[in-house]
Scaffold this active site. Structure first.
Site, mmCIF file in Angstrom:
data_model
loop_
_atom_site.group_PDB
_atom_site.id
_atom_site.type_symbol
_atom_site.label_atom_id
_atom_site.label_comp_id
_atom_site.label_asym_id
_atom_site.label_seq_id
_atom_site.Cartn_x
_atom_site.Cartn_y
_atom_site.Cartn_z
ATOM 1 N N SER A 153 0.869 -1.185 0.000
ATOM 2 C CA SER A 153 0.000 0.000 0.000
ATOM 3 C C SER A 153 0.900 1.226 0.000
ATOM 4 C CB SER A 153 -0.845 -0.011 1.283
ATOM 5 O OG SER A 153 -1.408 1.251 1.527
ATOM 6 N N TYR A 166 -2.556 -1.321 10.558
ATOM 7 C CA TYR A 166 -2.523 -1.483 9.088
ATOM 8 C C TYR A 166 -1.208 -0.953 8.514
ATOM 9 C CZ TYR A 166 -4.143 -1.167 4.205
ATOM 10 O OH TYR A 166 -4.270 -1.295 2.837
HETATM 11 P P1 NAD Z 1 -11.466 -5.902 -0.091
HETATM 12 O O1 NAD Z 1 -12.011 -5.813 1.285
HETATM 13 O O2 NAD Z 1 -12.381 -5.745 -1.249
HETATM 14 O O3 NAD Z 1 -10.673 -7.255 -0.290
HETATM 15 C C1 NAD Z 1 -9.909 -7.851 0.723
HETATM 16 C C2 NAD Z 1 -9.920 -9.335 0.487
HETATM 17 O O4 NAD Z 1 -9.144 -10.000 1.509
HETATM 18 C C3 NAD Z 1 -11.351 -9.912 0.585
HETATM 19 O O5 NAD Z 1 -11.521 -10.857 -0.439
HETATM 20 C C4 NAD Z 1 -11.343 -10.592 1.939
HETATM 21 O O6 NAD Z 1 -12.246 -11.663 2.041
HETATM 22 C C5 NAD Z 1 -9.895 -11.099 1.971
HETATM 23 N N1 NAD Z 1 -9.488 -11.532 3.300
HETATM 24 C C6 NAD Z 1 -9.578 -10.851 4.469
HETATM 25 N N2 NAD Z 1 -9.148 -11.638 5.484
HETATM 26 C C7 NAD Z 1 -8.764 -12.817 4.929
HETATM 27 C C8 NAD Z 1 -8.230 -14.023 5.448
HETATM 28 N N3 NAD Z 1 -8.004 -14.179 6.763
HETATM 29 N N4 NAD Z 1 -7.946 -15.033 4.586
HETATM 30 C C9 NAD Z 1 -8.183 -14.896 3.260
HETATM 31 N N5 NAD Z 1 -8.701 -13.785 2.714
HETATM 32 C C10 NAD Z 1 -8.984 -12.767 3.539
HETATM 33 O O7 NAD Z 1 -10.311 -4.800 -0.147
HETATM 34 P P2 NAD Z 1 -9.239 -4.448 -1.297
HETATM 35 O O8 NAD Z 1 -9.172 -2.984 -1.330
HETATM 36 O O9 NAD Z 1 -9.521 -5.210 -2.530
HETATM 37 O O10 NAD Z 1 -7.893 -4.971 -0.602
HETATM 38 C C11 NAD Z 1 -7.033 -5.920 -1.201
HETATM 39 C C12 NAD Z 1 -5.600 -5.636 -0.780
HETATM 40 O O11 NAD Z 1 -5.199 -4.379 -1.310
HETATM 41 C C13 NAD Z 1 -5.386 -5.537 0.731
HETATM 42 O O12 NAD Z 1 -4.155 -6.142 1.073
HETATM 43 C C14 NAD Z 1 -5.338 -4.052 0.977
HETATM 44 O O13 NAD Z 1 -4.592 -3.714 2.123
HETATM 45 C C15 NAD Z 1 -4.648 -3.592 -0.294
HETATM 46 N N6 NAD Z 1 -4.822 -2.177 -0.611
HETATM 47 C C16 NAD Z 1 -6.036 -1.656 -0.917
HETATM 48 C C17 NAD Z 1 -6.139 -0.304 -1.233
HETATM 49 C C18 NAD Z 1 -7.444 0.349 -1.613
HETATM 50 O O14 NAD Z 1 -7.466 1.583 -1.744
HETATM 51 N N7 NAD Z 1 -8.517 -0.382 -1.830
HETATM 52 C C19 NAD Z 1 -5.008 0.513 -1.201
HETATM 53 C C20 NAD Z 1 -3.782 -0.045 -0.851
HETATM 54 C C21 NAD Z 1 -3.697 -1.389 -0.573
#
Ligand code: NAD
Length: 268
Positions: A153, A166
């Site tokens: 991130s 986080y």
């Molecule tokens: P999201 O909530 O849509 O997806 C997160 C996914 O992780 C979901 O499918 C959830 O079920 C899964 N998950 C959570 N706990 C879990 C576990 N114990 N075992 C297996 N799966 C698990 O959110 P997103 O935005 O798609 O996030 C995906 C990744 O991207 C994350 O690592 C997040 O930190 C990172 N990220 C997101 C953003 C953003 O702006 N959306 C920015 C930077 C980083």
């Protein structure tokens, strides 16, 4: 027609039933990879991703596993090898937030975020590395013995008050990614971090669901648009391909300039 850069390869994407993971799984499949869609609790959404990939002519399956459980992760890799015979690409995407002011943050919420976001990447990467080492480079498939892609991130570099668990997990991913990249590079295994900025997914819904919230968010994004899961999906498909064969041990940010300290735009 787009060339299939990942033809003959298979990929495991964690947390691929939603948001960025879903976008990544679809992009990898479009690039020709067979994909295992990991989900933790939402089987229906995972099956929809599988159906979407199959509709477009790809090959995908889904598997339930909690990435913070050693037992589940080992069972998931065993399933991947049973389904596809080998593994070429791991995308450590699963992640969550449990936000609180620092002094109010419970140990339970601290541990949960570290367990899923950081320990989950350790457990999955270790299984992938073992499989890559056991097989080595396969000529005609990829120049590399395997690729590990770590979803980090902008918060691996931008501090984040109210989200210290986080931000600590993402800062941890940076050194985890670099250290295993150093250890695995002589074995022709690449490890690359991806640093998304604000991507429109369920994890940050409150930051984009109203026009007011979105306007406030855009103040942090010099490029003045919110990112989409496809932005990250396309990047991951390229990083996993031989076109990026000389890239290892670094994080690539895709953030519309969020890491450019936009507060200094007008001289601070
Ligand atoms: P999201 O909530 O849509 O997806 C997160 C996914 O992780 C979901 O499918 C959830 O079920 C899964 N998950 C959570 N706990 C879990 C576990 N114990 N075992 C297996 N799966 C698990 O959110 P997103 O935005 O798609 O996030 C995906 C990744 O991207 C994350 O690592 C997040 O930190 C990172 N990220 C997101 C953003 C953003 O702006 N959306 C920015 C930077 C980083």
């Amino acid at each position: 027609m787009e060339t299939q850069k990942l033809k003959g390869q298979s990929a495991l994407v964690t947390g691929a039933d939603s948001g960025i993971g879903k976008g990544v799984a679809i992009a990898l499949a479009q690039a020709g990879a067979k994909v295992l869609i990991n989900y933790n609790s939402n089987q229906e959404s995972a099956e929809e991703v599988v159906a979407e990939i199959k509709e477009k002519g790809g090959d995908a399956h889904c598997f339930q596993a909690d990435v913070s459980s050693e037992h589940d992760v080992q069972a998931m890799f065993a399933k991947h090898l049973e389904l596809f015979g080998s593994i070429d690409i791991l995308v450590n995407n699963a992640g969550l937030q449990k936000d609180a002011k620092f002094i109010d943050m419970t140990l339970v919420d601290w541990n949960k975020v570290i367990d899923v976001n950081l320990t989950g990447q350790f457990l999955c990467s270790r299984e992938a590395a073992k499989a890559f080492l056991a097989r080595g480079v396969v000529e005609g498939v990829s120049r590399s013995a395997g690729k590990i892609i770590c979803m980090s991130s902008v918060h691996e570099v931008i501090p984040w008050a109210g989200h210290v668990n986080y931000a600590a997990s993402k800062g941890g991913i940076n050194m985890f990614m670099k250290s295993i990249a150093q250890e695995l590079a002589p074995h022709k295994i690449r490890v690359v971090g991806i640093g998304p900025g604000a991507i429109q997914t369920p994890i940050n819904k409150e930051a984009w669901e109203t026009p007011e919230a979105l306007d406030k968010l855009l103040e942090l994004i010099p490029y003045k648009r919110i990112g989409k899961p496809e932005d990250i999906g396309k990047l991951v498909a390229w990083v996993a391909s031989d076109e990026a064969d000389y890239i290892t041990g670094t994080t690539i940010f895709s953030d519309g300039g969020m890491t450019l300290y936009p507060g200094f735009e007008d001289n601070g």
